[in-house]
Design a protein around this motif. Structure first.
Motif, mmCIF file in Angstrom:
data_model
loop_
_atom_site.group_PDB
_atom_site.id
_atom_site.type_symbol
_atom_site.label_atom_id
_atom_site.label_comp_id
_atom_site.label_asym_id
_atom_site.label_seq_id
_atom_site.Cartn_x
_atom_site.Cartn_y
_atom_site.Cartn_z
ATOM 1 N N GLU A 43 52.194 -27.366 59.164
ATOM 2 C CA GLU A 43 52.146 -26.190 60.053
ATOM 3 C C GLU A 43 52.456 -26.531 61.497
ATOM 4 O O GLU A 43 52.709 -25.639 62.306
ATOM 5 C CB GLU A 43 50.746 -25.558 60.003
ATOM 6 N N HIS A 44 52.394 -27.808 61.855
ATOM 7 C CA HIS A 44 52.546 -28.182 63.269
ATOM 8 C C HIS A 44 53.914 -27.764 63.806
ATOM 9 O O HIS A 44 54.944 -28.243 63.318
ATOM 10 C CB HIS A 44 52.347 -29.701 63.409
ATOM 11 N N PRO A 45 53.945 -26.901 64.841
ATOM 12 C CA PRO A 45 55.246 -26.459 65.385
ATOM 13 C C PRO A 45 56.067 -27.618 65.954
ATOM 14 O O PRO A 45 57.282 -27.524 66.050
ATOM 15 C CB PRO A 45 54.845 -25.483 66.502
ATOM 16 N N GLY A 46 55.388 -28.709 66.308
ATOM 17 C CA GLY A 46 56.087 -29.883 66.845
ATOM 18 C C GLY A 46 56.565 -30.823 65.734
ATOM 19 O O GLY A 46 57.074 -31.901 66.025
ATOM 20 N N GLY A 47 56.383 -30.401 64.501
ATOM 21 C CA GLY A 47 56.841 -31.198 63.348
ATOM 22 C C GLY A 47 55.802 -32.214 62.902
ATOM 23 O O GLY A 47 54.941 -32.624 63.689
ATOM 24 N N GLU A 48 55.893 -32.594 61.644
ATOM 25 C CA GLU A 48 54.876 -33.520 61.120
ATOM 26 C C GLU A 48 55.058 -34.932 61.662
ATOM 27 O O GLU A 48 54.083 -35.676 61.781
ATOM 28 C CB GLU A 48 54.817 -33.491 59.593
ATOM 29 N N GLU A 49 56.282 -35.284 62.032
ATOM 30 C CA GLU A 49 56.512 -36.655 62.517
ATOM 31 C C GLU A 49 55.718 -36.939 63.789
ATOM 32 O O GLU A 49 55.211 -38.036 64.000
ATOM 33 C CB GLU A 49 58.007 -36.913 62.746
ATOM 34 N N ALA A 50 55.632 -35.899 64.662
ATOM 35 C CA ALA A 50 54.903 -36.055 65.925
ATOM 36 C C ALA A 50 53.455 -36.451 65.646
ATOM 37 O O ALA A 50 52.880 -37.287 66.344
ATOM 38 C CB ALA A 50 54.958 -34.770 66.735
ATOM 39 N N LEU A 51 52.874 -35.849 64.627
ATOM 40 C CA LEU A 51 51.480 -36.164 64.285
ATOM 41 C C LEU A 51 51.390 -37.495 63.545
ATOM 42 O O LEU A 51 50.506 -38.309 63.829
ATOM 43 C CB LEU A 51 50.884 -35.050 63.408
ATOM 44 N N LYS A 52 52.344 -37.723 62.650
ATOM 45 C CA LYS A 52 52.304 -38.956 61.848
ATOM 46 C C LYS A 52 52.398 -40.194 62.737
ATOM 47 O O LYS A 52 51.837 -41.239 62.435
ATOM 48 C CB LYS A 52 53.427 -38.953 60.815
ATOM 49 N N GLU A 53 53.126 -40.036 63.834
ATOM 50 C CA GLU A 53 53.290 -41.163 64.760
ATOM 51 C C GLU A 53 51.940 -41.655 65.296
ATOM 52 O O GLU A 53 51.783 -42.812 65.641
ATOM 53 C CB GLU A 53 54.162 -40.688 65.933
ATOM 54 N N TYR A 54 50.983 -40.739 65.379
ATOM 55 C CA TYR A 54 49.669 -41.108 65.938
ATOM 56 C C TYR A 54 48.609 -41.293 64.867
ATOM 57 O O TYR A 54 47.420 -41.360 65.182
ATOM 58 C CB TYR A 54 49.241 -40.079 66.998
ATOM 59 N N GLN A 55 49.066 -41.380 63.622
ATOM 60 C CA GLN A 55 48.099 -41.592 62.539
ATOM 61 C C GLN A 55 47.348 -42.904 62.749
ATOM 62 O O GLN A 55 47.962 -43.954 63.023
ATOM 63 C CB GLN A 55 48.814 -41.642 61.181
ATOM 64 N N ILE A 56 46.045 -42.829 62.652
ATOM 65 C CA ILE A 56 45.231 -44.039 62.758
ATOM 66 C C ILE A 56 45.173 -44.667 61.374
ATOM 67 O O ILE A 56 44.680 -44.055 60.420
ATOM 68 C CB ILE A 56 43.815 -43.704 63.272
#
Ligand code: HEM
Length: 136
Positions: A43-56
């Motif tokens: 659902e992230h409007p900035g795309g999933e990659e943006a969030l995946k990049e900060y995955q701990i």
């Protein structure tokens, strides 16, 4: 998500442990809060990659700077509460840290006097010079 789970306190090591016990999940940290964004990736409007990049995962990552650089809206900030699973231990200690900072304040006084002392000396020399000129 219950309110109490949002205030669960994690050390950085504990977040890493949680992540390693739940390898299918995506945990990120923003503003010293811990989020499980697994269900938000799509659902992230900035795309999933943006969030995946900060995955701990193997090491702790902090997504705060990038999150702020994007200039997320108030809607986005409201939305993220839904995914919060806890806060970082350090956040609870911030009060303590700022107390510690306050005890460091005298240092500023020292650097200030470094400016005041030469200024006073300069003024004294100026006055002495004026007196000398007036006499001659
Ligand atoms: C739980 C955390 C997050 C939530 C709830 C969230 C939510 C949102 C929302 C609602 C938007 C649409 C614009 C807005 O309303 O501001 C957005 C845009 C965006 N987000 Fe996030 N975000 C999160 C974390 C992040 C992180 C860690 C990054 C890392 C870079 C990121 C990168 C972006 C980017 C690049 C856009 C802009 C998309 C565009 O304008 O084309 N977001 N995010």
């Amino acid at each position: 998500m219950t309110e109490s789970s949002k205030t669960q306190v994690f050390s950085r090591e504990a977040v890493l442990e949680l992540a390693s016990q739940n390898p299918e999940k995506y945990f990120i940290s923003i503003h010293e809060n811990v989020y499980d964004v697994t269900d938000f990736l799509d659902e992230h409007p900035g795309g999933e990659e943006a969030l995946k990049e900060y995955q701990i995962k193997d090491k702790f990552k902090d997504g705060t700077e990038s999150f702020e650089d994007v200039g997320h809206s108030m809607d986005a900030r409201d939305m993220m509460k839904k995914y919060q699973v806890g806060v970082l231990e350090h956040k609870k200690e911030q009060k303590h840290v700022s107390e510690h900072d306050r005890t460091q304040k005298p240092k500023e006084g020292v650097s200030f006097s470094f400016l005041v002392v030469p200024a006073l000396l300069l003024a004294a020399v100026g006055i002495a010079y004026q007196l000398f000129l007036n006499r001659s």
